[in-house]
Structure formats: structure tokens, C-alpha cells
Scaffold this active site. Sequence first.
Site, PDB file in Angstrom:
ATOM      1  N   ASN A  10     -29.187  25.596  20.549  1.00 46.63           N
ATOM      2  CA  ASN A  10     -28.978  24.033  20.657  1.00 46.63           C
ATOM      3  C   ASN A  10     -29.777  23.397  21.910  1.00 46.63           C
ATOM      4  O   ASN A  10     -29.241  23.681  22.928  1.00 46.63           O
ATOM      5  CB  ASN A  10     -27.406  23.803  20.832  1.00 46.63           C
ATOM      6  CG  ASN A  10     -27.144  22.280  20.810  1.00 46.63           C
ATOM      7  OD1 ASN A  10     -28.153  21.444  20.637  1.00 46.63           O
ATOM      8  ND2 ASN A  10     -26.048  21.903  21.187  1.00 46.63           N
ATOM      9  N   LYS A  12     -30.373  20.292  22.467  1.00 44.54           N
ATOM     10  CA  LYS A  12     -29.583  19.146  22.973  1.00 44.54           C
ATOM     11  C   LYS A  12     -30.810  18.234  22.929  1.00 44.54           C
ATOM     12  O   LYS A  12     -31.916  18.334  22.083  1.00 44.54           O
ATOM     13  CB  LYS A  12     -28.902  19.221  24.042  1.00 44.54           C
ATOM     14  CG  LYS A  12     -27.941  20.509  23.938  1.00 44.54           C
ATOM     15  CD  LYS A  12     -26.891  20.472  24.841  1.00 44.54           C
ATOM     16  CE  LYS A  12     -25.883  21.405  24.594  1.00 44.54           C
ATOM     17  NZ  LYS A  12     -24.771  21.715  25.656  1.00 44.54           N
ATOM     18  N   HIS A  95     -20.238  18.775  17.461  1.00 40.46           N
ATOM     19  CA  HIS A  95     -20.345  19.222  18.706  1.00 40.46           C
ATOM     20  C   HIS A  95     -19.336  18.518  19.797  1.00 40.46           C
ATOM     21  O   HIS A  95     -19.409  17.131  19.594  1.00 40.46           O
ATOM     22  CB  HIS A  95     -21.917  19.261  19.084  1.00 40.46           C
ATOM     23  CG  HIS A  95     -22.102  20.099  20.604  1.00 40.46           C
ATOM     24  ND1 HIS A  95     -21.754  19.499  21.711  1.00 40.46           N
ATOM     25  CD2 HIS A  95     -22.600  21.405  20.761  1.00 40.46           C
ATOM     26  CE1 HIS A  95     -22.099  20.195  22.531  1.00 40.46           C
ATOM     27  NE2 HIS A  95     -22.650  21.408  21.837  1.00 40.46           N
ATOM     28  N   GLU A  97     -19.900  17.332  22.577  1.00 37.76           N
ATOM     29  CA  GLU A  97     -20.751  16.025  23.392  1.00 37.76           C
ATOM     30  C   GLU A  97     -20.616  14.804  22.251  1.00 37.76           C
ATOM     31  O   GLU A  97     -20.524  13.884  22.779  1.00 37.76           O
ATOM     32  CB  GLU A  97     -22.155  16.544  23.594  1.00 37.76           C
ATOM     33  CG  GLU A  97     -21.974  17.446  24.753  1.00 37.76           C
ATOM     34  CD  GLU A  97     -23.146  18.377  25.075  1.00 37.76           C
ATOM     35  OE1 GLU A  97     -24.313  18.227  24.331  1.00 37.76           O
ATOM     36  OE2 GLU A  97     -23.173  19.296  25.872  1.00 37.76           O
ATOM     37  N   GLU A 167     -16.512  26.718  20.932  1.00 40.66           N
ATOM     38  CA  GLU A 167     -17.355  26.341  22.330  1.00 40.66           C
ATOM     39  C   GLU A 167     -16.038  25.511  22.984  1.00 40.66           C
ATOM     40  O   GLU A 167     -16.035  24.423  23.028  1.00 40.66           O
ATOM     41  CB  GLU A 167     -18.372  25.368  21.942  1.00 40.66           C
ATOM     42  CG  GLU A 167     -19.278  26.153  20.977  1.00 40.66           C
ATOM     43  CD  GLU A 167     -20.876  25.118  21.422  1.00 40.66           C
ATOM     44  OE1 GLU A 167     -21.820  25.796  21.740  1.00 40.66           O
ATOM     45  OE2 GLU A 167     -20.565  23.911  21.162  1.00 40.66           O
ATOM     46  N   GLY A 173     -22.166  23.915  29.434  1.00 32.48           N
ATOM     47  CA  GLY A 173     -22.925  23.467  30.633  1.00 32.48           C
ATOM     48  C   GLY A 173     -22.382  23.575  31.896  1.00 32.48           C
ATOM     49  O   GLY A 173     -23.199  23.025  32.817  1.00 32.48           O
ATOM     50  N   SER A 212     -22.107  28.387  28.131  1.00 34.51           N
ATOM     51  CA  SER A 212     -22.713  29.357  29.115  1.00 34.51           C
ATOM     52  C   SER A 212     -22.767  30.678  28.793  1.00 34.51           C
ATOM     53  O   SER A 212     -22.766  31.474  29.723  1.00 34.51           O
ATOM     54  CB  SER A 212     -21.723  29.040  30.347  1.00 34.51           C
ATOM     55  OG  SER A 212     -21.778  27.790  30.948  1.00 34.51           O
TER      56      SER A 212
END
Length: 256
Positions: A10, A12, A95, A97, A167, A173, A212
Site C-alpha cells: 500500500n 498510500k 483502510h 486512515e 491491521e 506506521g 509495521s
Amino acid sequence: MSRKLLVAGNWKMHGSLAFVREMMSGLSSQLPAQINYDVAVFPVYIHLHEVITSKSTHVACGAQNLSEYDDGAVTGEVSAKMLADLGCDMVLVGHSERRVRNNENNEEVAKKFAQALKFGLTPILCVGESSVERQNGTTQTVVWQQIKAVLDLVGITKLAEGVIAYEPVWAIGTGETASANQAQEVHQFIRSQLALNDDTIARRIRILYGGSCKGSNAYELFSMPDVDGGLIGGASLTAEDFMAICQQADRLSQGV
Ligand code: PGA
């Protein structure tokens, strides 16, 4: 039942056309011609065409989001039909985010999942708890609500045409990876819940881990019985880091 591992990058909101060209030529030259696992990359919309035209056949390409609508007056959005028309294979939905920044709720995410399937794209449904939810002991409730919204809309057979990515938000991250046991615990929970609907289908669906994940921990994570690969953010941004993860998938797919 053996499930093929999937290593999905991904990207991003990173990169440029030069980055895309460099990544794609790095992957083409370093990925062996025959592999027993799947590889996919997810660039921003405007880089999809570049990836699709430059990728080798065994690398899949996906978008990071899609509209829940077929078409119409929805400025700034991109439909599943357009993505399929361009040659995309997959698409991320929900996702964290986007759930956090764009307030995407479970019902919207479920509609996007259904839209992807309608136009022949493989959706990757992202689910996961925040650190507060983990501390409160509500990980399973949160994750299951996210999946159940999709299950209720499309049913178990259609759900299994997609992929689930667990996730944990606290691991995305942050450099703080879930331990292999923590990941396995949630993956097993998801699969056992799905098995209540259909045991055979539950065994077939791929559940990726994301948060991560990198070359140094991919082997341990992917060797867990219910972890079927990874959704990789930061470590998908150089061919070297991404290949380090692919190599672990390669070892596992060959049983070494
Ligand atoms: P990360 O991101 O690997 O950088 O933690 C994963 C993701 O958001 O999909």
C-alpha cells in the site's frame, strides 16, 4: 486447506511517476518469473495507469479506495467500473486512515466492498482496533462489527471472493508490530467467526496482517496458521524493502 500468500504494498499518498517507474522496474527485475505467492501494489489513482502498463503479469494492481456509487454527480470520486476499465485487479476498502480521516463507517465500507465485487475487482477489506479499543478489551467486538457489516450485505460466499486485512491501528506506521501470536489470535478469531456461517468458505478466505510488517518480521508473521500474507505500507516504498518481504513469502510458499 492451503491458501496462497499475498504480499500487498500500500503506497498510500507517496511517490511520483519517477518513483513508480523505478519501483516497477525493480520489482520486474527482482521477482522470479515463477512464484507461488501473489504480489500486488496499490498506488494513488493517478499512478494506476503507469503501474498497469509497466507491471509484469504476475503483479496485481489495485486502487486505495473507490466510490460506493456506480456513477453520477460525485465530484472527486472514482467508481469501481472505471477502475476495472483501466485494468485494476483489486481495491482496498475501509483502510483505517480513511475510516478515521474521512469518517468512513462500516455501512459505507460494506457498500464499497459490494461495488468492487460487482465490477470484478477483488476488494481487500481492512479492519482493526485502535490502541484504546485494545486496552478496553474490545478488539474482537470492533473487528467483528467491521466484518459483519460486509457479511450482512454480501453474504459469506461473496465475502470470500475478497480478502480481509487485519491491521491493528496502533501498529500502522508506528514501528510497533503486533506479535505473531497477537496477530494469530485475531486472525483465528475472524476465521472461527466466519466458520459459524460456512466452515469450508472460512478456510478458503485469505486474511492478511498489516501494521509495521517488514522483512525482519514477515517470516514469523506469515508462518502463523491463519496469517496469509501482509498489507505493507512503509516497507513497500523501496524495491529492496518490499522484496525482503516477498522473499519471506517465497520461503514459506516453498516450505522452507
Ligand atoms: P505500515 O502500514 O506497514 O506502514 O504500518 C500498513 C498499512 O497501513 O496498510
